[in-house]
Design an enzyme around this catalytic site. Sequence first.
Site, PDB file in Angstrom:
ATOM      1  N   ASP A 183      -8.907  -4.467  -6.127  1.00  0.00           N
ATOM      2  CA  ASP A 183      -8.156  -3.083  -5.334  1.00  0.00           C
ATOM      3  C   ASP A 183      -8.805  -2.510  -4.884  1.00  0.00           C
ATOM      4  O   ASP A 183      -9.054  -1.248  -5.908  1.00  0.00           O
ATOM      5  CB  ASP A 183      -6.613  -2.996  -5.679  1.00  0.00           C
ATOM      6  CG  ASP A 183      -5.722  -2.561  -4.014  1.00  0.00           C
ATOM      7  OD1 ASP A 183      -6.549  -2.249  -3.028  1.00  0.00           O
ATOM      8  OD2 ASP A 183      -4.814  -3.205  -3.817  1.00  0.00           O
ATOM      9  N   SER A 243       0.459  -1.411  -0.126  1.00  0.00           N
ATOM     10  CA  SER A 243      -0.286  -0.034   0.303  1.00  0.00           C
ATOM     11  C   SER A 243       1.110   1.227   0.172  1.00  0.00           C
ATOM     12  O   SER A 243       1.596   1.326  -1.064  1.00  0.00           O
ATOM     13  CB  SER A 243      -1.228  -0.189   1.239  1.00  0.00           C
ATOM     14  OG  SER A 243      -1.627   1.146   1.081  1.00  0.00           O
ATOM     15  N   HIS A 298      -7.347  -5.241  -0.787  1.00  0.00           N
ATOM     16  CA  HIS A 298      -5.512  -4.493  -0.871  1.00  0.00           C
ATOM     17  C   HIS A 298      -4.928  -5.306  -0.917  1.00  0.00           C
ATOM     18  O   HIS A 298      -4.625  -6.076   0.214  1.00  0.00           O
ATOM     19  CB  HIS A 298      -6.426  -4.296  -0.108  1.00  0.00           C
ATOM     20  CG  HIS A 298      -5.572  -3.220   0.393  1.00  0.00           C
ATOM     21  ND1 HIS A 298      -4.447  -2.207  -0.769  1.00  0.00           N
ATOM     22  CD2 HIS A 298      -4.449  -2.025   1.321  1.00  0.00           C
ATOM     23  CE1 HIS A 298      -4.053  -0.647  -0.746  1.00  0.00           C
ATOM     24  NE2 HIS A 298      -3.940  -1.330   0.962  1.00  0.00           N
TER      25      HIS A 298
END
Length: 532
Positions: free
Chosen positions: A472, A246, A500
Site C-alpha cells: 500500500d 485510509s 491502497h
Amino acid sequence: MRVARPRRLLSAAALAAAASLLLAGCTSGHPAPTAGGSPDSSTGGHAPAPTNGATPLEPLPTDLPAGLAPYYAQQLSWKPCTTDFECATFKVPLDYAHPGDGHDVELSAIRKPATDKTHRLGSLLLNPGGPGGSAIEYVQSVASRYDGNVRAGYDLVGFDPRGVGKSAPITCLSGDRMDAYAAADITPDSQSEIDALVAVDKEFAAGCSARAGELLGHVSTVEAARDMDMLRALVGDQKLNYVGKSYGTFLGATYAGLFPSKVGKVVLDGAMDPSLDAVTGNLTQAGGFETAWTAFAKDCVKREDCPVGHTEQEAGEKLTALFKKLDAEPMPTGTSRPLTEAQALTGVAEAMYTEALWPHLRTALAAAQSGNGSGLLQLADEYYSRSEDGSYENLMYANMAVNCLDLPASFADPAAVTAALPDFQKAAPHFGSDMAWMALSCAYWPVKASGAPHTVRAAGAAPIVVVGTTRDPATPYAWAKSLAGQLESGRLLTYDGDGHTAYGRHNTCVDDAVNRYLLGGAAPDNGKVCKD
C-alpha cells in the site's frame, strides 16, 4: 503531492474510468518501520504494541454530560434526496467543552436503507478517508457494490465530518490560486525557490483562516469521532458498526479509544498508525510510495509498450530524468497550464493508489516522453479534485485543516526540512524530497495543533478488524501491524498485494472474511493472510 497524510480512496466512478488523495503525519522517535514488503511471520502477522512512549488515548466517561443531552435527543428527519437514498442533518457543538453556547455546526448525512427490514442488523457507517473525503459521495458511489447480504442487513450510512463536503465545508483559495499552489516547486534548489514555496504555504494558511474563522480550530479527528458517536445514537444503534478506509481508520480507531464500550463491528482498512509523529509518518509514507512505484515498474518492464524501459533500474532512471527535465522547464499540455515537476510527481503518486490506474500512467508517461504532459496533468488534477471549469472540491482544504490540527508540524522552518532531506531521499529516491518539503505546510498554520501522537488500546472493546495491504503506497503495511498491536482486541487481516486498501476491491479472500465478520460477528483469525 502537497499533503502528507493518507488521502481519500479513489471514487468508484474514477475507478470505472480508470482515471480517478494525508496524508498522514504521525509518530514517535523510534526508527521508521519498513514500508511494504511481505507479512512478518515472526509475530504471526501481529506487531507488538509500540514502545515509543506515545501517550495512550484515554476513553471518555461513559455517563453523558448534561450539556450534550439535547444534542443526543435530536430526532433525525430522513427525507428522499436521490434515488434509493435518504438525507438528514443534525447539529453538533462547535466546541465540546462549551456545548449549548449557540455555536453549533450542522452536519449532513445520507443513508441507503437495508433491503431486508425483517432481518435488519442496524446501521453501518462508512468513511472513505482523506481527511476531507466526502462520506456522502462515497456512500452514493459504493452502496450498490457492497455485498448483497450486507446491503440487506444494514442501512449504509455516511456523514460528512465537520469542515468537509456538505458539513460546513472549509475553503481556502480561489481556483486560480489553488492552481498556483498545486504547481509550485516542491523540490526547491535555491533560496529564491524556498522563499516561493514558503510564500504559497503561507497564502494557503491565510486563506483558510480568513474563510473558515473559528471552525478552523474545531475540525480535529477527536471532535469528528465525538460527532460520530452522536450519529450512532441518533440512528438508534447501541453500538457502532463501521467500515473506515485510509484516514477513516484513524477516525475509527479514535472512536474506539474514546468509546470502547460502544464498539460493535469495526473494520479499519488501510490503517494509519496514531502513535507516529508527523516526521516519522511522512518518512514512512514516502517509503510506501517508493514501494508502490517499484511494484509498478516491475509490472511495466514486462510489457512491450513500457515507456520507462526494460529493467527496473532503467525505469527509475527515466522517471528521475523526467522530473529533472520538468524542474528545469515545464512541459506543454495543450492547455494554459504547463506541467510542472510538482504536478508530475503528484500525477505519478495518484496512479500508485490502485493498479486500475497503471495503464493510464503508462500512457501518460509515454506522452510525456514525447513532450506532452497532458496525461500527467490529468492525474494530478484528479488527485487535487480539480474540475474542468477550474474549481476545486473542498477535499484538500479540509485535509490540511485536519492534519495540521491533529499533530504538531513536521518541521518548524526550511532549515529543518533541509536537515531531514538525506533521510527522506534514502527512504524514497523518487518521492522523498517532495514529501519532506510538502510537510512544511503546517509550520505556518494559524491554529495551534490540539492533538499529539498517541496509542489506542480501546480496552474492553469487541474485536476490531485491521486490514493491511503489503504494498500500500499511502498507508504502509507497517502501520496496520502497529495499530493491530496497539488495540487490545485488534485482529490483523493481511492482503499480500498492491494498491491502497483491500476490502471491496478485488480479493475474494479479504471480502469473504470481512463480510462474515459484519454479518455474523466472527472476526478472522489474527494474522490471516490473503493473496491474489
